[in-house]
Design an enzyme around this catalytic site. Structure first.
Site, PDB file in Angstrom:
ATOM      1  N   LYS A 209      18.389   2.744  53.271  1.00  0.00           N
ATOM      2  CA  LYS A 209      19.477   2.196  54.085  1.00  0.00           C
ATOM      3  C   LYS A 209      20.810   2.282  53.340  1.00  0.00           C
ATOM      4  CE  LYS A 209      21.955  -0.036  56.964  1.00  0.00           C
ATOM      5  NZ  LYS A 209      22.339   0.559  58.242  1.00  0.00           N
ATOM      6  N   CYS A 263      29.664  -2.528  57.560  1.00  0.00           N
ATOM      7  CA  CYS A 263      28.538  -1.774  56.981  1.00  0.00           C
ATOM      8  C   CYS A 263      29.013  -0.877  55.852  1.00  0.00           C
ATOM      9  CB  CYS A 263      27.878  -0.917  58.056  1.00  0.00           C
ATOM     10  SG  CYS A 263      27.466  -1.868  59.521  1.00  0.00           S
TER      11      CYS A 263
END
Ligand code: SAJ
Length: 432
Positions: A209, A263
């Site tokens: 991720k 993010c």
């Protein structure tokens, strides 16, 4: 939609989703319409009531229809407290906090979510984490819960603005604390995911991720550095990138006023905090974080040349990227702060933003008596300005200058309407 017919009996029937934000709400709704009994939990009572009323606090294409469908199916209940279930999915934010001169992952929400569900977790339950976390956090949380449970890390990878499509179509990586945990988690996700689901261990999944978002951040940093270099060299970086990308193995991203959102502008720091070897990642983060200041300085220098008293500039777009309403970590905020500290009068127009640190104006008020429009976000509304719109805008302005930091405007029609057009990274029109 995947059909339930021909499906083997499920091991998991009731799921508690903790956190009803950008990821938790679509995931909970998706699971509900695919036959799971879902309890969506959020500590924010106002948010829970809004969802119950079939309304949304987030602008996201198709989400309201999905949520209403889930509630009407009778399978989605939303509340402020968790309850017993077969599986728990944690989708709470993991922002960054400053510590020791770098940004680190703030696990407060994850830890309080775990604390909140701990008394409801029974032996044999499955606990899944979707929040972005530093490597080895799933193991740490497993030890903290200290029960005979299954546990896995299942990072989301959906793009805000295209969440519903990507939630279904994207491949997923699932990292289990052991093989059985990953397999149980896969059973849940394959109810609605049409992409491939790959199983691995939890620390690998955590790295995967972070590597995805870091890859994008480093590549945007490279584009931003190219923009600065081209500026010095009297080259248009956009033309140069376009030509370089004709190479079969080159795909340079777009420069801009900085990288925002919750993010990409944060996650690479979670690698930096854990590793002594993340120099390039740290440097790229700093370069992108510095872009708003670079853009502001260019504007300040430009105005020194123009000799305009008490300059007023109109900011077009303050969300972190185009066609979303999210202003978190938006580079626009830093550009505005810098312009204000240089004594510019600043007014703001954004057709999507609802919440921002500075007042948002209507288009007419924003441009009235302004010297310059500065485009900071690539909203479609800006791309679609037509000749008539621009000539109305021009009538209200004091000076006709437009600075495009995203290469989003149709420059020819702005020029035809008498505007001087400056483009970030185009050393031929706007050099230092
Ligand atoms: N940006 C540029 N130049 C570009 C592309 C983006 O300056 O060429 C800027 C945008 O304007 C924005 C920021 O970068 O300020 C991030 O935007 P984005 O569209 O690249 O990504 P996010 O933050 O909206 O979503 C990302 C996605 N990750 C990747 O593409 C690797 C998404 O798939 C993730 O699920 C999401 O982060 C997340 O939740 O982690």
């Amino acid at each position: 939609m995947k059909h339930l017919n021909n499906k083997p009996k499920r091991n998991i029937n009731k799921i508690c989703v903790i956190g009803l934000g950008y990821i938790g709400l679509p995931t909970a709704s998706m699971l509900a319409i695919h036959g799971y009994k879902v309890v969506g939990v959020d500590i924010d009572e106002k948010r829970v009531n809004t969802i119950k009323n079939g309304e949304l606090v987030i602008e996201e294409q198709g989400l309201i229809t999905l949520v209403k469908g889930a509630i009407n199916s009778g399978n989605l209940d939303v509340k402020t407290e968790p309850e017993e279930a077969d599986a728990f999915i944690i989708c709470v934010p993991t922002p960054a906090k400053y510590e020791d001169g770098i940004k680190k992952c703030d696990l407060t929400c994850v830890l309080s979510a775990v604390e909140n569900i701990k008394n409801h977790i029974k032996d044999g339950n499955l606990v899944l984490i979707e929040s972005t976390i530093p490597p080895k956090t799933t193991e740490m949380l497993y030890n903290l819960i200290n029960k005979n449970i299954y546990m896995a890390y299942c990072p989301e990878r959906v793009l805000p603005g295209n969440i519903l499509k990507e939630l279904v179509e994207n491949d997923r990586t699932i990292g289990g604390i052991n093989k059985k945990s990953a397999e149980l988690a896969k059973e849940i996700y394959e109810s609605f995911v049409e992409g491939n689901i790959y199983l691995t261990d939890c620390t690998t999944a955590e790295m995967v991720k972070l590597m995805e978002n870091t890859y994008r951040d480093v590549n945007i940093a490279l584009a931003n550095e190219f923009a600065k270099v081209c500026n010095e060299m009297d080259v248009n970086v956009w033309d140069a990138i376009n030509l370089a990308n004709k190479h079969p193995r080159v795909n340079i991203l777009n420069p801009g006023p900085g990288v925002g959102g919750h993010c990409i502008s944060i996650d690479p720091w979670f690698i930096v905090e854990k590793s002594k070897n993340a120099d390039l990642i740290k440097r790229a983060r700093e370069l992108n974080d510095n872009m708003p200041k670079y853009v502001c300085n260019l504007i300040v220098e430009e105005f020194k040349k123009l000799n305009i008293d008490n300059p007023k500039v109109s900011i077009f777009g303050v969300t972190y990227k185009g066609n979303v309403d999210d202003t978190r970590e938006s580079p626009a905020k830093k550009v505005i702060e810098c312009l204000l500290s240089n004594n510019f009068e600043v007014s703001i127009y954004d057709p999507h933003a609802k919440i921002f640190e500075y007042p948002l104006n209507k288009l007419e008020d924003c441009i009235s008596n302004s010297d310059c429009i500065i485009v900071l976000t690539d909203h479609d509304e800006f791309k679609n300005f037509e000749k008539d719109d621009i000539s109305e805008i021009s009538k209200l302005m004091r000076n006709k200058i437009v600075i495009d930091t995203r290469n989003v405007l149709n420059h020819n029609i702005w020029k035809e309407s008498g505007f001087e057009v400056k483009l970030l990274g185009d050393g031929t029109t706007w050099s230092v």
